[in-house]
Write a protein that holds these residues in place. Structure first.
Motif, PDB file in Angstrom:
ATOM      1  N   HIS A 129       0.849  -1.185   0.000  1.00  0.00           N
ATOM      2  CA  HIS A 129       0.000   0.000   0.000  1.00  0.00           C
ATOM      3  C   HIS A 129       0.887   1.239   0.000  1.00  0.00           C
ATOM      4  O   HIS A 129       2.017   1.191   0.457  1.00  0.00           O
ATOM      5  N   GLU A 130       0.335   2.326  -0.501  1.00  0.00           N
ATOM      6  CA  GLU A 130       0.967   3.626  -0.301  1.00  0.00           C
ATOM      7  C   GLU A 130       0.100   4.368   0.710  1.00  0.00           C
ATOM      8  O   GLU A 130      -1.112   4.494   0.519  1.00  0.00           O
ATOM      9  N   LEU A 131       0.737   4.795   1.780  1.00  0.00           N
ATOM     10  CA  LEU A 131       0.043   5.560   2.814  1.00  0.00           C
ATOM     11  C   LEU A 131       0.502   7.006   2.765  1.00  0.00           C
ATOM     12  O   LEU A 131       1.675   7.276   2.525  1.00  0.00           O
ATOM     13  N   GLU A 132      -0.421   7.907   3.004  1.00  0.00           N
ATOM     14  CA  GLU A 132      -0.073   9.293   3.273  1.00  0.00           C
ATOM     15  C   GLU A 132      -0.333   9.497   4.761  1.00  0.00           C
ATOM     16  O   GLU A 132      -1.451   9.258   5.229  1.00  0.00           O
ATOM     17  N   VAL A 133       0.730   9.865   5.485  1.00  0.00           N
ATOM     18  CA  VAL A 133       0.605  10.008   6.932  1.00  0.00           C
ATOM     19  C   VAL A 133       0.915  11.438   7.365  1.00  0.00           C
ATOM     20  O   VAL A 133       1.620  12.174   6.670  1.00  0.00           O
ATOM     21  N   GLU A 134       0.372  11.778   8.529  1.00  0.00           N
ATOM     22  CA  GLU A 134       0.629  13.084   9.124  1.00  0.00           C
ATOM     23  C   GLU A 134       0.899  12.888  10.614  1.00  0.00           C
ATOM     24  O   GLU A 134       0.104  12.263  11.319  1.00  0.00           O
ATOM     25  N   ASP A 135       2.052  13.381  11.054  1.00  0.00           N
ATOM     26  CA  ASP A 135       2.440  13.313  12.468  1.00  0.00           C
ATOM     27  C   ASP A 135       2.439  11.883  13.008  1.00  0.00           C
ATOM     28  O   ASP A 135       1.936  11.613  14.096  1.00  0.00           O
ATOM     29  N   PHE A 136       3.031  10.983  12.261  1.00  0.00           N
ATOM     30  CA  PHE A 136       3.175   9.581  12.649  1.00  0.00           C
ATOM     31  C   PHE A 136       4.307   9.508  13.679  1.00  0.00           C
ATOM     32  O   PHE A 136       5.449   9.825  13.379  1.00  0.00           O
ATOM     33  N   PRO A 137       4.015   9.093  14.930  1.00  0.00           N
ATOM     34  CA  PRO A 137       5.046   9.091  15.973  1.00  0.00           C
ATOM     35  C   PRO A 137       6.025   7.922  15.822  1.00  0.00           C
ATOM     36  O   PRO A 137       5.618   6.763  15.796  1.00  0.00           O
ATOM     37  N   LEU A 138       7.307   8.248  15.722  1.00  0.00           N
ATOM     38  CA  LEU A 138       8.355   7.241  15.520  1.00  0.00           C
ATOM     39  C   LEU A 138       9.599   7.604  16.321  1.00  0.00           C
ATOM     40  O   LEU A 138       9.779   8.752  16.704  1.00  0.00           O
ATOM     41  N   ILE A 139      10.451   6.630  16.522  1.00  0.00           N
ATOM     42  CA  ILE A 139      11.728   6.822  17.200  1.00  0.00           C
ATOM     43  C   ILE A 139      12.827   6.355  16.251  1.00  0.00           C
ATOM     44  O   ILE A 139      12.697   5.299  15.627  1.00  0.00           O
ATOM     45  N   VAL A 140      13.909   7.123  16.140  1.00  0.00           N
ATOM     46  CA  VAL A 140      15.056   6.670  15.353  1.00  0.00           C
ATOM     47  C   VAL A 140      15.729   5.558  16.158  1.00  0.00           C
ATOM     48  O   VAL A 140      16.331   5.803  17.194  1.00  0.00           O
ATOM     49  N   ALA A 141      15.580   4.327  15.683  1.00  0.00           N
ATOM     50  CA  ALA A 141      16.136   3.175  16.395  1.00  0.00           C
ATOM     51  C   ALA A 141      17.551   2.852  15.918  1.00  0.00           C
ATOM     52  O   ALA A 141      18.398   2.459  16.716  1.00  0.00           O
ATOM     53  N   VAL A 142      17.796   2.991  14.614  1.00  0.00           N
ATOM     54  CA  VAL A 142      19.139   2.811  14.054  1.00  0.00           C
ATOM     55  C   VAL A 142      19.337   3.902  13.019  1.00  0.00           C
ATOM     56  O   VAL A 142      18.558   3.997  12.066  1.00  0.00           O
ATOM     57  N   ASP A 143      20.385   4.710  13.222  1.00  0.00           N
ATOM     58  CA  ASP A 143      20.626   5.784  12.261  1.00  0.00           C
ATOM     59  C   ASP A 143      21.530   5.290  11.128  1.00  0.00           C
ATOM     60  O   ASP A 143      21.967   4.144  11.110  1.00  0.00           O
ATOM     61  N   SER A 144      21.798   6.165  10.178  1.00  0.00           N
ATOM     62  CA  SER A 144      22.564   5.781   8.988  1.00  0.00           C
ATOM     63  C   SER A 144      24.032   5.487   9.279  1.00  0.00           C
ATOM     64  O   SER A 144      24.735   4.960   8.423  1.00  0.00           O
TER      65      SER A 144
END
Length: 160
Positions: A129-144
């Motif tokens: 699916h393609e979702l359009e989200v707004e203010d989806f709460p997330l945490i950076v668990a592993v950075d680049s």
């Protein structure tokens, strides 16, 4: 808080995508610069955009993730730890892993403003699916750079 567009995909979709790559075939969606949320959204009730859509365990996608990162996938979203191989592939391709809160599928559904199937419709909720989200709460668990919250958090706690 993430706003924008993202793809969804779980085990069946990932198996199909990597099968196409292994066969030397093209993908039904471009992964370049995309985020992939590990979810199989529940069907929407009448008048709703989407049903509950909480994250699934990311480790189940680890076997499929490195070749998708090679194709430009920039961000994965799910819950739980990632394998060393996936973290190394993320570093090599400048990708990140964001963690969504397990058990918060109803809250997350409220962040989804639009939803449409873009590939593998026959897989039902496991379609892409393609979702359009707004203010989806997330945490950076592993950075680049490979900094891993699942490792660093407990180390910081123990040290004081």
């Amino acid at each position: 808080m993430l706003s924008g567009r993202m793809l969804t995909g779980r085990d069946a979709a990932h198996k199909r995508l990597t099968g196409l790559l292994d066969a030397g075939l093209g993908l039904p969606v471009s992964l370049a610069g995309q985020a992939m949320y590990y979810v199989g959204p529940c069907p929407a009730r009448p008048g709703e955009v989407i049903g509950s859509c909480g994250p699934t365990t990311s480790g189940r996608m680890d076997i499929y993730t490195p070749p998708l990162l090679e194709r430009g996938l920039l961000c994965t979203i799910g819950k739980g730890q990632r394998s060393v191989a996936v973290i190394k592939a993320m570093q090599a391709h400048g990708a990140v892993y964001l963690a969504a809160t397990g058990g918060a599928g109803a809250l997350i559904a409220g962040c989804v403003k639009a939803c449409r199937v873009v590939a593998f419709e026959e897989l039902g909720t496991e379609a892409i699916h393609e979702l359009e989200v707004e203010d989806f709460p997330l945490i950076v668990a592993v950075d680049s750079l490979g900094n891993n919250l699942y490792q660093l958090g407990p180390e910081r706690y123990r040290s004081g």
